[in-house]
Write a protein that holds these residues in place. Sequence first.
Motif, PDB file in Angstrom:
ATOM      1  N   UNK A  80      -1.149  -0.869  19.489  1.00 22.02           N
ATOM      2  CA  UNK A  80       0.084  -1.528  19.933  1.00 22.02           C
ATOM      3  C   UNK A  80       1.257  -1.180  19.022  1.00 22.02           C
ATOM      4  N   UNK A  81       1.071  -0.122  18.282  1.00 22.42           N
ATOM      5  CA  UNK A  81       2.096   0.347  17.363  1.00 22.42           C
ATOM      6  C   UNK A  81       3.460   0.509  18.021  1.00 22.42           C
ATOM      7  N   UNK A  82       3.500   0.987  19.268  1.00 21.35           N
ATOM      8  CA  UNK A  82       4.808   1.263  19.880  1.00 21.35           C
ATOM      9  C   UNK A  82       5.612   0.000  20.159  1.00 21.35           C
ATOM     10  N   UNK A  83       4.977  -1.175  20.072  1.00 14.17           N
ATOM     11  CA  UNK A  83       5.781  -2.391  20.183  1.00 14.17           C
ATOM     12  C   UNK A  83       6.804  -2.476  19.055  1.00 14.17           C
ATOM     13  N   UNK A  84       6.525  -1.807  17.933  1.00 19.75           N
ATOM     14  CA  UNK A  84       7.449  -1.839  16.787  1.00 19.75           C
ATOM     15  C   UNK A  84       8.524  -0.751  16.938  1.00 19.75           C
ATOM     16  N   UNK A  85       9.058  -0.643  18.119  1.00 19.76           N
ATOM     17  CA  UNK A  85      10.036   0.396  18.441  1.00 19.76           C
ATOM     18  C   UNK A  85      11.263   0.345  17.510  1.00 19.76           C
ATOM     19  N   UNK A  86      11.654   1.453  16.938  1.00 20.84           N
ATOM     20  CA  UNK A  86      12.836   1.467  16.055  1.00 20.84           C
ATOM     21  C   UNK A  86      14.124   1.214  16.837  1.00 20.84           C
ATOM     22  N   UNK A  87      14.925   0.287  16.327  1.00 17.68           N
ATOM     23  CA  UNK A  87      16.234   0.021  16.924  1.00 17.68           C
ATOM     24  C   UNK A  87      17.341   0.608  16.059  1.00 17.68           C
ATOM     25  N   UNK A  88      17.087   0.686  14.752  1.00 17.25           N
ATOM     26  CA  UNK A  88      18.120   1.167  13.824  1.00 17.25           C
ATOM     27  C   UNK A  88      17.403   1.713  12.589  1.00 17.25           C
ATOM     28  N   UNK A  89      17.674   2.942  12.246  1.00 14.41           N
ATOM     29  CA  UNK A  89      17.046   3.510  11.059  1.00 14.41           C
ATOM     30  C   UNK A  89      17.736   2.952   9.812  1.00 14.41           C
ATOM     31  N   UNK A  90      16.971   2.736   8.768  1.00 13.63           N
ATOM     32  CA  UNK A  90      17.547   2.316   7.483  1.00 13.63           C
ATOM     33  C   UNK A  90      17.629   3.542   6.573  1.00 13.63           C
ATOM     34  N   UNK A  91      16.485   4.044   6.099  1.00  4.02           N
ATOM     35  CA  UNK A  91      16.514   5.219   5.210  1.00  4.02           C
ATOM     36  C   UNK A  91      15.086   5.676   4.965  1.00  4.02           C
ATOM     37  N   UNK A  92      14.971   6.827   4.335  1.00  3.46           N
ATOM     38  CA  UNK A  92      13.675   7.320   3.888  1.00  3.46           C
ATOM     39  C   UNK A  92      13.690   7.503   2.378  1.00  3.46           C
ATOM     40  N   UNK A  93      12.501   7.487   1.781  1.00  2.00           N
ATOM     41  CA  UNK A  93      12.351   7.586   0.329  1.00  2.00           C
ATOM     42  C   UNK A  93      11.106   8.403   0.002  1.00  2.00           C
ATOM     43  N   UNK A  94      11.191   9.169  -1.053  1.00  2.00           N
ATOM     44  CA  UNK A  94      10.036   9.923  -1.539  1.00  2.00           C
ATOM     45  C   UNK A  94       9.893   9.659  -3.043  1.00  2.00           C
ATOM     46  N   UNK A  95       8.667   9.405  -3.489  1.00  2.00           N
ATOM     47  CA  UNK A  95       8.454   9.132  -4.912  1.00  2.00           C
ATOM     48  C   UNK A  95       7.000   9.355  -5.309  1.00  2.00           C
ATOM     49  N   UNK A  96       6.766   9.848  -6.526  1.00  2.00           N
ATOM     50  CA  UNK A  96       5.422   9.869  -7.114  1.00  2.00           C
ATOM     51  C   UNK A  96       5.127   8.501  -7.707  1.00  2.00           C
ATOM     52  N   UNK A  97       3.889   8.050  -7.518  1.00  2.00           N
ATOM     53  CA  UNK A  97       3.513   6.703  -7.944  1.00  2.00           C
ATOM     54  C   UNK A  97       2.143   6.736  -8.622  1.00  2.00           C
ATOM     55  N   UNK A  98       2.037   6.090  -9.757  1.00  2.00           N
ATOM     56  CA  UNK A  98       0.748   5.829 -10.379  1.00  2.00           C
ATOM     57  C   UNK A  98       0.562   4.333 -10.435  1.00  2.00           C
ATOM     58  N   UNK A  99      -0.664   3.872 -10.126  1.00  2.00           N
ATOM     59  CA  UNK A  99      -0.881   2.437 -10.192  1.00  2.00           C
ATOM     60  C   UNK A  99      -2.351   2.145 -10.493  1.00  2.00           C
ATOM     61  N   UNK A 100      -2.651   0.883 -10.573  1.00  2.00           N
ATOM     62  CA  UNK A 100      -3.936   0.417 -11.069  1.00  2.00           C
ATOM     63  C   UNK A 100      -4.229  -0.872 -10.328  1.00  2.00           C
ATOM     64  N   UNK A 101      -5.465  -1.073  -9.894  1.00  2.00           N
ATOM     65  CA  UNK A 101      -5.819  -2.286  -9.173  1.00  2.00           C
ATOM     66  C   UNK A 101      -7.144  -2.810  -9.647  1.00  2.00           C
ATOM     67  N   UNK A 102      -7.200  -4.108  -9.922  1.00  2.00           N
ATOM     68  CA  UNK A 102      -8.480  -4.682 -10.332  1.00  2.00           C
ATOM     69  C   UNK A 102      -8.882  -5.872  -9.478  1.00  2.00           C
ATOM     70  N   UNK A 103      -7.940  -6.714  -9.156  1.00  2.00           N
ATOM     71  CA  UNK A 103      -8.305  -7.966  -8.500  1.00  2.00           C
ATOM     72  C   UNK A 103      -7.090  -8.567  -7.831  1.00  2.00           C
ATOM     73  N   UNK A 104      -7.328  -9.326  -6.797  1.00  2.00           N
ATOM     74  CA  UNK A 104      -6.305 -10.120  -6.139  1.00  2.00           C
ATOM     75  C   UNK A 104      -6.622 -11.589  -6.302  1.00  2.00           C
ATOM     76  N   UNK A 105      -5.925 -12.423  -5.541  1.00  2.00           N
ATOM     77  CA  UNK A 105      -6.083 -13.878  -5.655  1.00  2.00           C
ATOM     78  C   UNK A 105      -6.273 -14.486  -4.267  1.00  2.00           C
ATOM     79  N   UNK A 106      -7.287 -15.337  -4.145  1.00  2.00           N
ATOM     80  CA  UNK A 106      -7.512 -16.052  -2.885  1.00  2.00           C
ATOM     81  C   UNK A 106      -6.548 -17.237  -2.826  1.00  2.00           C
ATOM     82  N   UNK A 107      -5.714 -17.263  -1.793  1.00  2.00           N
ATOM     83  CA  UNK A 107      -4.756 -18.358  -1.642  1.00  2.00           C
ATOM     84  C   UNK A 107      -5.316 -19.470  -0.766  1.00  2.00           C
TER      85      UNK A 107
END
Lengths: 269, 269, 269, 269
Positions: free
Chosen positions: D237-264
């Motif tokens: 159902x992706x096409x339901x998110x039809x673009x009405x107005x473009x904002x911008x695009x971005x490109x970046x290299x990213x390094x990150x680390x993940x260990x745990x989240x939190x149950x809310x």
Amino acid sequence: MPERHEPRGFMFPRSPEGRDSIVPAPPWHYSGEMLTIEYRTEPARVAELLPAPLEPAAEDPGAVAVIWADWQSCSDSFEELLDPVRSQYKEAFVVVRCRYKGDTYSRCVYIWVDKDFALVRGYHQGYPKKLGEIWMTRPVTVGRAGPRLESGGRFGATLSASGRRLIDATFTIAEPSEGAGFVNAFPMLHHRFMPRIESDGSDALQELVTMRGYDVELGPAWKGEAAIRLHDSPVEELIRLEPKEMIAGYWRSVGTFWKAGTTLGKRRG
Amino acid sequence: MPERHEPRGFMFPRSPEGRDSIVPAPPWHYSGEMLTIEYRTEPARVAELLPAPLEPAAEDPGAVAVIWADWQSCSDSFEELLDPVRSQYKEAFVVVRCRYKGDTYSRCVYIWVDKDFALVRGYHQGYPKKLGEIWMTRPVTVGRAGPRLESGGRFGATLSASGRRLIDATFTIAEPSEGAGFVNAFPMLHHRFMPRIESDGSDALQELVTMRGYDVELGPAWKGEAAIRLHDSPVEELIRLEPKEMIAGYWRSVGTFWKAGTTLGKRRG
Amino acid sequence: MPERHEPRGFMFPRSPEGRDSIVPAPPWHYSGEMLTIEYRTEPARVAELLPAPLEPAAEDPGAVAVIWADWQSCSDSFEELLDPVRSQYKEAFVVVRCRYKGDTYSRCVYIWVDKDFALVRGYHQGYPKKLGEIWMTRPVTVGRAGPRLESGGRFGATLSASGRRLIDATFTIAEPSEGAGFVNAFPMLHHRFMPRIESDGSDALQELVTMRGYDVELGPAWKGEAAIRLHDSPVEELIRLEPKEMIAGYWRSVGTFWKAGTTLGKRRG
Amino acid sequence: MPERHEPRGFMFPRSPEGRDSIVPAPPWHYSGEMLTIEYRTEPARVAELLPAPLEPAAEDPGAVAVIWADWQSCSDSFEELLDPVRSQYKEAFVVVRCRYKGDTYSRCVYIWVDKDFALVRGYHQGYPKKLGEIWMTRPVTVGRAGPRLESGGRFGATLSASGRRLIDATFTIAEPSEGAGFVNAFPMLHHRFMPRIESDGSDALQELVTMRGYDVELGPAWKGEAAIRLHDSPVEELIRLEPKEMIAGYWRSVGTFWKAGTTLGKRRG
């Protein structure tokens, strides 16, 4: 009566507008990263891969280069770059050297790629390509999930085909390097052939060709220690090129350009 | 001094023991299931795919067959059957008819397969193969997750390449059938070609060949109603063969054997 | 103010119309072909795969079944059958037996499939699925490229994952059979679990469940001699289940139906 | 009597030595390249993806980010980096924002990856992952087959699943940027759920969780103009998110680390 137009296109399938060709017409531009691992095997194991009148290289005749490359390539339209399924591919290939009429050449004896356009482009250039699954570690500039392009950076590279692992290799950067090895450094000397459809043991096309890239633009090279293991398969003779002595490994970014090679000899089918 | 042996093998790469050939030497045995959908397009859309001196078929010149096949194939060693990654493949292909020197032939104008051995075997036979993702419903004998081979059995068949859906088709069995269509029923008339490595617009190999299967063993055929939709792609002209009128669909098990074709003409490179 | 609707669907992603679910809602229908190879390993190697309070089977506690299956599956809409990329998949899996509260169960300890819908459907049922490349010879009725379902028919079956061959097996039909083995013949006893997102070593979901197929429709079964080789991988412990004594191989067409299982126990996260 | 050891491992399959887990235990390190395209759709199309009690973001509630990422990831052993089939993967995902108890969160509503370890790692983190074929242009430093990270550099990015193209996008660098968009900039708010095996419409696991990366190391970012086209599929159902107005695009290299989240929050099954 309307003029009759022939189907057209650089390569098959030829079609009314020429858009169907499995690979766009040359010239082809390439930008990518290459990991080269050089070692020595028994010289007889290289010689047995050279059809007459090719002779082994005069010096270091047992030298072998196994090379992984992660490419983007495109035609002069550059349109493939915006639909990257048509421009990105990886390959792993094995290169030896040989002599022909007094000159030294490089020669690709085995090669695997992961896209059909690269496969058939290779057939045009005399590369004996098969499909394979190729992986090579990428250097990174941020985060911890990858090596930096600096001393101590460690890379892995693997090749599989038909669900069998064929090569495992590792490379550790020691220092900057002037070059990236000597085995794949000469013009290529390849045979292009196609058996007769009569399947009678003779070839309809049987050519000796030479080719090389042009306008090569090189990034800084890195040299270091490499290790490689070849695994067996019922449909590969790669393990005959068993390493006896490691030479070195090299990593470098490469840009190049290819338009045409030269036919050196032709046997009429 | 030891005798010098040449690298050998039916197809590239030629290697010391000849085991590396991307496809084993013929003869090749095939057993599989074929779904054939026939329709009519504008005859001009067929004609534009025929290089001179080929002419459109005298009768029903706009007839097209789109065929899905799910194969096992093997060499005379039969060893590939026990490592089925080397024997199973699927293909989808488009066939038209043409006339040459007074005879009618079938001709494959577009074809996609999902294994490299099938790709290059096709090049030997003049099929303009690309890689694709091919799916076709299989008939079943137990359970509810598939059609029976009986009236009312419904099949789907699809083709994708480079992550784009190219064809969607359906077929519903109406009744047993004597045959499985008329478009793919003649000997094949194909061109085999390879551009000169000079990339100068001429071909180093340019042959007109004909071929057909032998010892064909056929299972019972089924006929019925078919529907087909062709989708666009920047690298395919398939949609030019737009259906104007459906003819019928056919499903049949087929066993066949191939050893050699015949060269009808050759243009020297 | 409009009524607020929740995203819906059987499985993730839940979406406005519920069409995005990676697998359609049960019931699921299956039709396919199964090749079962049974052998005995050291009973301790089976026992070490059983978390308490599960106990090894009372009789023949070292028995193992390795099973290849080539399926079509679909929901009650049957629409997946006409877009077969959504209905066809293959799997290879390893089954042992265990006892729980006095009853004997089958338990899948390792399993590989080649589609995402099958992967997540398996998670719902407690199968510990990974992606793999699965191949099994298909019987044929015409031509020479495949075995007949009769004495002497030979089949191959293989499994690869991450570009490494994990299993090679062969099976030769000897005779018709009443059944298709005893290891996978009991209701399944599986654990379903998901670690807490706190990644603290405890599970947010930890259930003991049982399930089986219903409305099973079986084709004739064939029995014969089987051989199997397990290969090593850095991310698999499959080779611990080393065969000590072969039992037999079986081939059969199977149709089945699945709607729901039963939760036997639950540890609160 | 020998001590009984339980099968172990972070994720299924749990095995005697714990090596079989489809994804190694956290922490996980990531290094990669991200292309983010932001646009506005009808706010109602974002709201319909938010289950109660989540509310649309207070500002710019129709903002959507579609993100392509080309990753290397590994565990604290770093061994996956030397067998890159186990560390490299690509993903494409769709992020919106929402409010929960007065705070703003990012939320991934659709996501496709190309490896099984990434799929199941995502399930641990609440990402509703499917398998897909993801491509994104890579910047290059030599040759002509790729954009430079500089004004005018052009990138393409595509997503396909089940042989259907779902998204085509392009991005052209205009200038350096401070950030890389605002939609994916908050902690993630995800649901983790698993239907009861009774398939009775209720969930055995139903959790609200939050998570974010740590030790984020960012390369320079680039901003520019973007275009995006969404294509239809019977199972998206992706096409339901039809673009009405473009904002911008971005490109970046990213390094990150993940260990745990939190149950809310947790709804007992």
